[in-house]
Design a protein around this motif. Sequence first.
Motif, short mmCIF file in Angstrom:
data_model
loop_
_atom_site.label_atom_id
_atom_site.label_comp_id
_atom_site.label_asym_id
_atom_site.label_seq_id
_atom_site.Cartn_x
_atom_site.Cartn_y
_atom_site.Cartn_z
N LYS A 93 -18.89 -55.72 -95.13
CA LYS A 93 -18.66 -54.38 -94.58
C LYS A 93 -17.15 -54.11 -94.41
O LYS A 93 -16.64 -53.06 -94.80
N CYS A 94 -16.47 -55.09 -93.86
CA CYS A 94 -15.02 -54.94 -93.63
C CYS A 94 -14.28 -54.78 -94.96
O CYS A 94 -13.35 -53.97 -95.07
N CYS A 109 -6.52 -49.65 -91.96
CA CYS A 109 -6.78 -48.46 -92.79
C CYS A 109 -5.77 -47.35 -92.50
O CYS A 109 -5.53 -46.49 -93.34
N ILE A 143 -14.77 -51.25 -96.24
CA ILE A 143 -13.98 -50.26 -95.50
C ILE A 143 -12.54 -50.25 -96.00
O ILE A 143 -11.95 -49.20 -96.24
N LEU A 154 -17.43 -58.67 -83.77
CA LEU A 154 -17.56 -57.61 -84.77
C LEU A 154 -16.71 -56.40 -84.38
O LEU A 154 -16.01 -55.82 -85.22
N ASN A 155 -16.77 -56.02 -83.12
CA ASN A 155 -15.98 -54.87 -82.65
C ASN A 155 -14.48 -55.12 -82.78
O ASN A 155 -13.72 -54.24 -83.17
N LEU A 178 -13.67 -54.88 -86.52
CA LEU A 178 -13.68 -53.49 -87.01
C LEU A 178 -12.48 -52.70 -86.47
O LEU A 178 -11.93 -51.85 -87.17
N SER A 179 -12.09 -53.03 -85.25
CA SER A 179 -10.91 -52.37 -84.67
C SER A 179 -9.66 -52.69 -85.50
O SER A 179 -8.87 -51.80 -85.83
N VAL A 191 -9.60 -53.73 -88.63
CA VAL A 191 -9.77 -53.15 -89.97
C VAL A 191 -9.43 -51.66 -89.95
O VAL A 191 -8.75 -51.16 -90.85
N ASN A 192 -9.87 -50.97 -88.92
CA ASN A 192 -9.56 -49.53 -88.82
C ASN A 192 -8.06 -49.28 -88.64
O ASN A 192 -7.52 -48.33 -89.19
N ALA A 195 -20.88 -58.88 -92.20
CA ALA A 195 -19.69 -58.34 -91.55
C ALA A 195 -18.49 -58.41 -92.50
O ALA A 195 -17.70 -57.46 -92.60
N ASP A 207 -21.40 -59.23 -81.13
CA ASP A 207 -20.93 -57.83 -81.08
C ASP A 207 -19.45 -57.76 -80.72
O ASP A 207 -18.71 -56.94 -81.25
#
Length: 281
Positions: free
Chosen positions: A10-11, A66, A14, A55-56, A59-60, A62-63, A7, A52
């Motif tokens: 991956k982050c 971005c 990204i 992780l969600n 990712l939220s 991180v997005n 994880a 999960d």
Amino acid sequence: MMTVKEAYKKCKEILAESEIEDEAFEVLCLFEKVTGFDRLGIISHGDEQITDEKLNELLSLVNRRCKHEPLQYLLGSWSFCGFDFCVGKGVLIPRGDTEVVVNLCIDFLKNSASKKVIDLCAGSGAISVVLEKLADAEVTALELSNDAFKFLKKNIKLNNSKVKAVKGDVFTAFCDFEDNSFDLIVSNPPYIKSDDIQTLQTEVQQEPRLALDGGKSGYDFYEAIVKHWSSKLRHGGALAFELGENQSDYVAELMKSQGFENIRTSLDLGGVQRAIIGTML
């Protein structure tokens, strides 16, 4: 399912793809916020599964990063001079550069028998709280923005501070204070020229315009504060400002014209004259 180590990787990827400059540092910050794991925690728990839900959430964030939402807003707090301050949309993020003006103020207050201070355009309360804590000053913090004022009050409480928060506009609130009331007036005012705001880093543009826009010349607040607030200083009191690039000469002349002496500036780590202080004799 993904491991903690996967994880993290991956982050980081990204963020790197979105050309976030210091992606390794930023992923660590976001990871610690969501999982509680710092660098050592990520290494020692690296082979464990990440839920999960976590992780969600990760990712939220991180997005959102971005899309150039400021890291500090995503974390919800930021450290300044060793103290933590809640930050979020609607308040200026405390920056290391501001420590330069804080240091000038602490040096001045060391030799001051009385330590009555007002912080104009106080924002998150970073300057106010630090001066109250480290210089044992009696501080009033003046802030106009509703959003910033909420953070100011929250940060006073968070740091168990005695700072007095006052809602008011620098351009008119001087009428509410008596002359010869303060030993020090300090301000990190909006100092960006109005036309330059669109050229700022995308992250900075997401901070409140009210805290950035210094008018056409960038000097609106300096001029108003020097003109209307100088009389609020006691004999021997000081006025200190944070400065934008190439603003020190003009602000020094402004202060001289109002009777300030012993004017000196201080450099930030980038060699910019970032702060100025002068005394009213």
